[in-house]
Design a protein around this motif. Structure first.
Motif, PDB file in Angstrom:
ATOM      1  N   SER A 136     -49.192 -11.004 -44.350  1.00  0.00           N
ATOM      2  CA  SER A 136     -48.542 -12.310 -44.304  1.00  0.00           C
ATOM      3  C   SER A 136     -47.029 -12.223 -44.438  1.00  0.00           C
ATOM      4  N   LYS A 137     -46.537 -11.064 -44.916  1.00  0.00           N
ATOM      5  CA  LYS A 137     -45.092 -10.895 -45.063  1.00  0.00           C
ATOM      6  C   LYS A 137     -44.457 -10.221 -43.850  1.00  0.00           C
ATOM      7  N   THR A 138     -45.251  -9.977 -42.829  1.00  0.00           N
ATOM      8  CA  THR A 138     -44.775  -9.273 -41.639  1.00  0.00           C
ATOM      9  C   THR A 138     -44.779 -10.211 -40.436  1.00  0.00           C
ATOM     10  N   PRO A 139     -44.255  -9.770 -39.303  1.00  0.00           N
ATOM     11  CA  PRO A 139     -44.282 -10.606 -38.092  1.00  0.00           C
ATOM     12  C   PRO A 139     -45.665 -10.665 -37.433  1.00  0.00           C
ATOM     13  N   PHE A 140     -46.658 -10.003 -38.041  1.00  0.00           N
ATOM     14  CA  PHE A 140     -47.965  -9.902 -37.394  1.00  0.00           C
ATOM     15  C   PHE A 140     -49.030 -10.806 -38.019  1.00  0.00           C
ATOM     16  N   ASN A 194     -45.263 -20.959 -40.977  1.00  0.00           N
ATOM     17  CA  ASN A 194     -44.097 -20.092 -41.107  1.00  0.00           C
ATOM     18  C   ASN A 194     -42.816 -20.757 -40.598  1.00  0.00           C
ATOM     19  N   ILE A 195     -42.950 -21.596 -39.587  1.00  0.00           N
ATOM     20  CA  ILE A 195     -41.789 -22.345 -39.102  1.00  0.00           C
ATOM     21  C   ILE A 195     -41.300 -23.303 -40.182  1.00  0.00           C
ATOM     22  N   ALA A 196     -42.251 -23.984 -40.819  1.00  0.00           N
ATOM     23  CA  ALA A 196     -41.897 -24.937 -41.870  1.00  0.00           C
ATOM     24  C   ALA A 196     -41.298 -24.238 -43.092  1.00  0.00           C
ATOM     25  N   ASP A 197     -41.714 -22.999 -43.345  1.00  0.00           N
ATOM     26  CA  ASP A 197     -41.245 -22.253 -44.526  1.00  0.00           C
ATOM     27  C   ASP A 197     -40.119 -21.274 -44.194  1.00  0.00           C
ATOM     28  N   ARG A 198     -39.495 -21.447 -43.043  1.00  0.00           N
ATOM     29  CA  ARG A 198     -38.532 -20.450 -42.548  1.00  0.00           C
ATOM     30  C   ARG A 198     -37.355 -20.238 -43.499  1.00  0.00           C
ATOM     31  N   ARG A 199     -36.985 -21.249 -44.292  1.00  0.00           N
ATOM     32  CA  ARG A 199     -35.836 -21.109 -45.197  1.00  0.00           C
ATOM     33  C   ARG A 199     -36.242 -20.426 -46.511  1.00  0.00           C
ATOM     34  N   GLU A 200     -37.459 -20.689 -46.982  1.00  0.00           N
ATOM     35  CA  GLU A 200     -37.896 -20.151 -48.269  1.00  0.00           C
ATOM     36  C   GLU A 200     -38.457 -18.731 -48.151  1.00  0.00           C
ATOM     37  N   ASP A 201     -39.038 -18.395 -47.007  1.00  0.00           N
ATOM     38  CA  ASP A 201     -39.747 -17.123 -46.869  1.00  0.00           C
ATOM     39  C   ASP A 201     -38.885 -15.880 -47.124  1.00  0.00           C
ATOM     40  N   PRO A 202     -37.671 -15.789 -46.582  1.00  0.00           N
ATOM     41  CA  PRO A 202     -36.873 -14.570 -46.815  1.00  0.00           C
ATOM     42  C   PRO A 202     -36.639 -14.280 -48.289  1.00  0.00           C
ATOM     43  N   ALA A 203     -36.476 -15.333 -49.094  1.00  0.00           N
ATOM     44  CA  ALA A 203     -36.252 -15.140 -50.534  1.00  0.00           C
ATOM     45  C   ALA A 203     -37.486 -14.560 -51.218  1.00  0.00           C
ATOM     46  N   GLY A 205     -39.380 -12.366 -49.701  1.00  0.00           N
ATOM     47  CA  GLY A 205     -39.640 -11.084 -49.061  1.00  0.00           C
ATOM     48  C   GLY A 205     -40.522 -11.175 -47.842  1.00  0.00           C
ATOM     49  N   ARG A 206     -40.698 -12.390 -47.316  1.00  0.00           N
ATOM     50  CA  ARG A 206     -41.557 -12.581 -46.146  1.00  0.00           C
ATOM     51  C   ARG A 206     -40.694 -12.635 -44.886  1.00  0.00           C
ATOM     52  N   LYS A 207     -40.829 -11.628 -44.055  1.00  0.00           N
ATOM     53  CA  LYS A 207     -40.094 -11.570 -42.792  1.00  0.00           C
ATOM     54  C   LYS A 207     -41.089 -11.764 -41.654  1.00  0.00           C
ATOM     55  N   THR A 208     -41.425 -13.028 -41.424  1.00  0.00           N
ATOM     56  CA  THR A 208     -42.410 -13.381 -40.403  1.00  0.00           C
ATOM     57  C   THR A 208     -41.759 -13.352 -39.027  1.00  0.00           C
ATOM     58  N   ILE A 209     -42.523 -13.668 -38.023  1.00  0.00           N
ATOM     59  CA  ILE A 209     -41.996 -13.667 -36.669  1.00  0.00           C
ATOM     60  C   ILE A 209     -40.872 -14.689 -36.510  1.00  0.00           C
ATOM     61  N   VAL A 210     -40.930 -15.759 -37.309  1.00  0.00           N
ATOM     62  CA  VAL A 210     -39.886 -16.782 -37.253  1.00  0.00           C
ATOM     63  C   VAL A 210     -38.576 -16.237 -37.812  1.00  0.00           C
ATOM     64  N   TYR A 211     -38.678 -15.320 -38.747  1.00  0.00           N
ATOM     65  CA  TYR A 211     -37.475 -14.683 -39.306  1.00  0.00           C
ATOM     66  C   TYR A 211     -36.716 -13.950 -38.204  1.00  0.00           C
ATOM     67  N   TYR A 212     -37.447 -13.321 -37.300  1.00  0.00           N
ATOM     68  CA  TYR A 212     -36.819 -12.536 -36.242  1.00  0.00           C
ATOM     69  C   TYR A 212     -36.484 -13.388 -35.004  1.00  0.00           C
ATOM     70  N   TRP A 213     -37.340 -14.345 -34.695  1.00  0.00           N
ATOM     71  CA  TRP A 213     -37.149 -15.130 -33.480  1.00  0.00           C
ATOM     72  C   TRP A 213     -36.348 -16.408 -33.711  1.00  0.00           C
ATOM     73  N   LYS A 215     -35.866 -20.443 -35.419  1.00  0.00           N
ATOM     74  CA  LYS A 215     -36.606 -21.699 -35.295  1.00  0.00           C
ATOM     75  C   LYS A 215     -36.937 -22.022 -33.843  1.00  0.00           C
ATOM     76  N   LYS A 216     -35.951 -21.897 -32.956  1.00  0.00           N
ATOM     77  CA  LYS A 216     -36.178 -22.238 -31.547  1.00  0.00           C
ATOM     78  C   LYS A 216     -37.210 -21.317 -30.912  1.00  0.00           C
ATOM     79  N   GLY A 217     -37.107 -20.023 -31.196  1.00  0.00           N
ATOM     80  CA  GLY A 217     -38.071 -19.081 -30.646  1.00  0.00           C
ATOM     81  C   GLY A 217     -39.468 -19.330 -31.170  1.00  0.00           C
ATOM     82  N   GLY A 218     -39.576 -19.631 -32.468  1.00  0.00           N
ATOM     83  CA  GLY A 218     -40.871 -19.916 -33.058  1.00  0.00           C
ATOM     84  C   GLY A 218     -41.508 -21.163 -32.465  1.00  0.00           C
ATOM     85  N   LEU A 219     -40.696 -22.202 -32.281  1.00  0.00           N
ATOM     86  CA  LEU A 219     -41.218 -23.448 -31.710  1.00  0.00           C
ATOM     87  C   LEU A 219     -41.646 -23.255 -30.253  1.00  0.00           C
ATOM     88  N   LEU A 220     -40.887 -22.462 -29.506  1.00  0.00           N
ATOM     89  CA  LEU A 220     -41.258 -22.203 -28.111  1.00  0.00           C
ATOM     90  C   LEU A 220     -42.597 -21.478 -28.047  1.00  0.00           C
TER      91      LEU A 220
END
Length: 297
Positions: A136-140, A194-203, A205-213, A215-220
């Protein structure tokens, strides 16, 4: 606080519909394409899947408790609902063992594919939030949740209903086509979270796909995934894996699109995240109902 409220909070029972729908999709596939149905096996696989899903939900809550230990957080279910760690662990182990026993009975009745898929599902269920590097802490996270719940459950339900047939050639691939709507709608629930939690997740230690892509990439990706879900249903009908009446699910497009726009404009956990769950259930329920009507009539 009542035992019912505690159990509901720990197990997140409202989420079991997500695992129940792929079961129905598998039953539909087995009945329509293989013309085979086993009531006892079907009931057993549904109970096993639901029990394991509840165990995974409880395990996720337990890991959140460890993560937010000593903090006031909406995610700290154990603290908020006065559930002791011992109670949580007992519940998790009990449900997992119950699911495992039923699974082993199905292995005895139907064959080893249930064992291999079951072991894979148990591994993903644990490592999703457990272990040194939780999925859950990864982009996968989306990929594993979509495949495990969308594909594995659909495959298992199909297999236990047609295992006795001589010709099961191509079952793995055929089930993959049928499971496309389940894979992408279920993974979209995680993606919306993960899109909704995009601001809290990095703190955390969660680097989800939204972290890399972003907000716009995640929504697309979230929007395109619904298109792929509908395309998968159309493909399954063209190939004859699902009945034509399954296309009744296309009637849900206006509602799904409206919900998609609402979430895309304001992706928030408290207000619009529910639309991701509604969309998933609408698409899968309409698919199953349409297919069920075809089997009846």
């Amino acid at each position: 606080m009542s035992l019912f409220k505690k159990a509901n909070a720990l197990l997140q029972t409202k989420a079991v519909v997500t695992s129940f729908m792929p079961c129905l999709l598998g039953l539909l596939f087995a009945g329509n394409y293989y013309h085979s149905f086993h009531l006892f096996n079907s009931l057993m696989i549904v109970v096993s899947v639901v029990a394991f899903h509840l165990a995974v939900n409880a395990h996720n809550q337990y890991k959140d408790y460890e993560r937010f230990r000593g903090k006031d957080s909406n995610n700290n279910i154990l603290k908020n609902f006065q559930i002791t760690p011992a109670q949580a662990r007992t519940t998790i182990i009990g449900l997992a063992l119950f699911s495992m026993v039923i699974g082993l009975i199905l292995v005895y009745r139907t064959g080893l594919p249930v064992l291999w898929m079951g072991m894979l599902s148990f591994a993903v269920g644990y490592f999703y939030s457990g272990g040194p590097y939780p999925i859950s802490k990864t982009p996968f996270g989306e990929l594993f949740s979509g495949l495990t719940m969308g594909y594995n459950i659909t495959f298992l339900t199909t297999y236990v209903n047609m295992y006795q047939l001589i010709d099961i050639h191509g079952l793995w691939f055929k089930t993959l086509i049928v499971a496309i709507p389940a894979i992408f709608t279920i993974s979209n629930i995680m993606l919306a979270n993960n899109i909704a939690d995009r601001r809290e997740d990095p703190a955390l230690g969660r680097k989800t796909i939204v972290y890399y892509w972003g907000k716009k990439g995640g929504l697309l990706l979230w929007q395109v995934s619904f298109v792929i879900a509908y395309a998968g249903i159309l493909l399954a009908v063209i190939l004859g894996y699902l009945p034509v009446l399954t296309l009744l699910c296309l009637l849900t497009i206006p509602v799904v699109w409206r919900n998609t726009v609402r979430f895309s404009k304001h992706p928030k956990k408290e207000t619009t995240f529910l639309y991701a769950i509604i969309n998933a259930q609408l698409i899968l329920a309409a698919t199953v109902i349409g297919g069920g009507l075809a089997l009846i009539f």
